[in-house]
Design a protein around this motif. Structure first.
Motif, PDB file in Angstrom:
ATOM      1  N   GLU A 221      38.156 -24.676  54.074  1.00  0.00           N
ATOM      2  CA  GLU A 221      38.229 -24.958  52.872  1.00  0.00           C
ATOM      3  C   GLU A 221      36.926 -25.566  52.138  1.00  0.00           C
ATOM      4  O   GLU A 221      36.592 -25.087  51.011  1.00  0.00           O
ATOM      5  CB  GLU A 221      39.491 -25.551  52.344  1.00  0.00           C
ATOM      6  N   ILE A 222      36.641 -26.817  52.739  1.00  0.00           N
ATOM      7  CA  ILE A 222      35.663 -27.291  51.971  1.00  0.00           C
ATOM      8  C   ILE A 222      34.194 -26.679  52.031  1.00  0.00           C
ATOM      9  O   ILE A 222      33.595 -26.563  51.034  1.00  0.00           O
ATOM     10  CB  ILE A 222      35.394 -28.641  52.625  1.00  0.00           C
ATOM     11  N   LYS A 224      33.824 -23.525  52.152  1.00  0.00           N
ATOM     12  CA  LYS A 224      33.958 -22.208  51.306  1.00  0.00           C
ATOM     13  C   LYS A 224      33.839 -22.784  49.808  1.00  0.00           C
ATOM     14  O   LYS A 224      33.346 -22.000  49.058  1.00  0.00           O
ATOM     15  CB  LYS A 224      35.594 -21.815  51.480  1.00  0.00           C
ATOM     16  N   ARG A 225      34.191 -24.061  49.591  1.00  0.00           N
ATOM     17  CA  ARG A 225      34.110 -24.516  48.036  1.00  0.00           C
ATOM     18  C   ARG A 225      32.850 -25.268  47.865  1.00  0.00           C
ATOM     19  O   ARG A 225      32.372 -25.449  46.885  1.00  0.00           O
ATOM     20  CB  ARG A 225      35.123 -25.532  47.890  1.00  0.00           C
ATOM     21  N   VAL A 228      33.870 -30.928  48.710  1.00  0.00           N
ATOM     22  CA  VAL A 228      35.083 -31.628  47.922  1.00  0.00           C
ATOM     23  C   VAL A 228      34.696 -33.121  48.098  1.00  0.00           C
ATOM     24  O   VAL A 228      34.702 -33.486  49.174  1.00  0.00           O
ATOM     25  CB  VAL A 228      36.548 -31.232  48.248  1.00  0.00           C
ATOM     26  N   GLU A 286      40.087 -36.496  45.392  1.00  0.00           N
ATOM     27  CA  GLU A 286      40.166 -34.897  45.155  1.00  0.00           C
ATOM     28  C   GLU A 286      40.234 -34.438  46.712  1.00  0.00           C
ATOM     29  O   GLU A 286      40.910 -33.536  47.245  1.00  0.00           O
ATOM     30  CB  GLU A 286      38.953 -34.195  44.509  1.00  0.00           C
TER      31      GLU A 286
END
Length: 311
Positions: A221-222, A224-225, A228, A286
């Motif tokens: 997830e991180i 892909k983003r 964070v 976050e």
């Protein structure tokens, strides 16, 4: 993925399965019986918990201390650790534990056999050394997990036994994420947990703390983003290529909290203190929220945790 890479991946998977089949001398519990053991969640845990950690540096001193703070002081623990220590080394008094003095020179240390024989613990948390394949092949991991679980239950029939899934080196030639995707079912379950359960005439669940699976979900997830908060990639969870730093310790502590207490970690504090009393680096609101949400999603979609599952 190219055709060549697919062939390589399939070849590795086949060879790995063959390796497990040849390495383990214990037949695994059948899949249907294994699934049935985890159809119902674990009994509701006590809100004040006494736990014993048995493992190595991927437990660390910091992670259980963060867990104390996440539980608002309701978590009390002892531990016996070592450097890369196998369950067999903890079990066998004649087998030396590397790094024993450095790992256990603190007030929370308690001799593992003495601790578990006391029957004083609500939870016993065990993990195996990695490379996991070597533990299976040379250190009889399934029998050792069975031995510790049997001893724990002989001294406290109500104790919960947990098996903490970890990870391999970030530079693993087979791929870090690829191994996390494959190894849980193939090795942690297929070559250790299921054979350990099958050594009992009347198997009882040994619950899994799937920290490796949480790591994989969070990293995907991180990355892909594009990051964070202060965490931009998988390396930001580690102090080297395998040991977690403060951010990684927080993620693993959240996973333990969610499984042990069967409670969502969403909303828990993220400005904590390390074992030595110094402030732990804060992942920020976050990243902490994302960690907490992913932990809860993973543990409530994997019945081996004993946590009530999502519908």
């Amino acid at each position: 993925m190219t055709k060549a890479l697919v062939v390589v991946a399939v070849t590795i998977a086949v060879l790995s399965a063959l390796y497990v089949w040849r390495s383990s001398s214990h037949k695994p519990l059948g899949q249907e019986a294994f699934d049935a053991l985890y159809e119902a969640p674990a009994p509701k845990p006590p809100q004040t918990m006494n736990a014993m950690h048995l493992g190595h540096s991927l437990v660390s001193h910091d992670m259980p201390e963060l867990l104390v703070q996440l539980s608002d002081g309701r978590y009390h623990y002892n531990s016996q650790l070592g450097w890369g220590t196998f369950l067999k080394a903890h079990w066998d008094p004649d087998t030396p534990i590397n790094g024993f003095e450095d790992s256990n020179g603190h007030p929370q240390f308690r001799d593992a056999h003495e601790a578990i024989a006391s029957g004083e613990y609500d939870a016993i948390i065990l993990t195996e050394a990695v490379e996991i394949r070597d533990s299976i092949k040379y250190m009889d991991s399934a029998k050792m997990l069975h031995n510790w679980a049997t001893k724990a239950r002989a001294n406290n029939p109500d104790v919960r036994v947990y098996f903490y899934e970890t990870w391999h080196d970030l530079d693993d030639p087979e791929g870090w994420l690829e191994r996390l995707d494959r190894d849980l079912e193939m090795y942690w379950e297929g070559a250790i947990l299921r054979p350990a359960l099958n050594l009992d005439d009347n198997p009882q669940p040994i619950y899994v703390i799937p920290a490796g699976q949480v790591m994989a979900r969070f990293v995907r997830e991180i990355e892909k983003r594009g990051g964070v908060g202060p965490i931009k990639s998988r390396t930001d969870l580690f102090s080297d290529t395998i040991h977690f730093n403060a951010y990684g310790a927080y993620l693993v502590a959240l996973t333990h909290f969610a499984v042990l207490y069967q409670t969502s970690p969403v909303g828990l504090p993220h400005n904590l203190v390390k074992f030595d009393g110094t402030p732990a680096p804060d992942p920020g609101p976050e990243a902490a929220k994302l960690m907490q949400e992913i932990v809860w999603d993973v543990v409530t979609r994997y019945s081996r945790t004993g946590v009530p599952q999502q519908n």
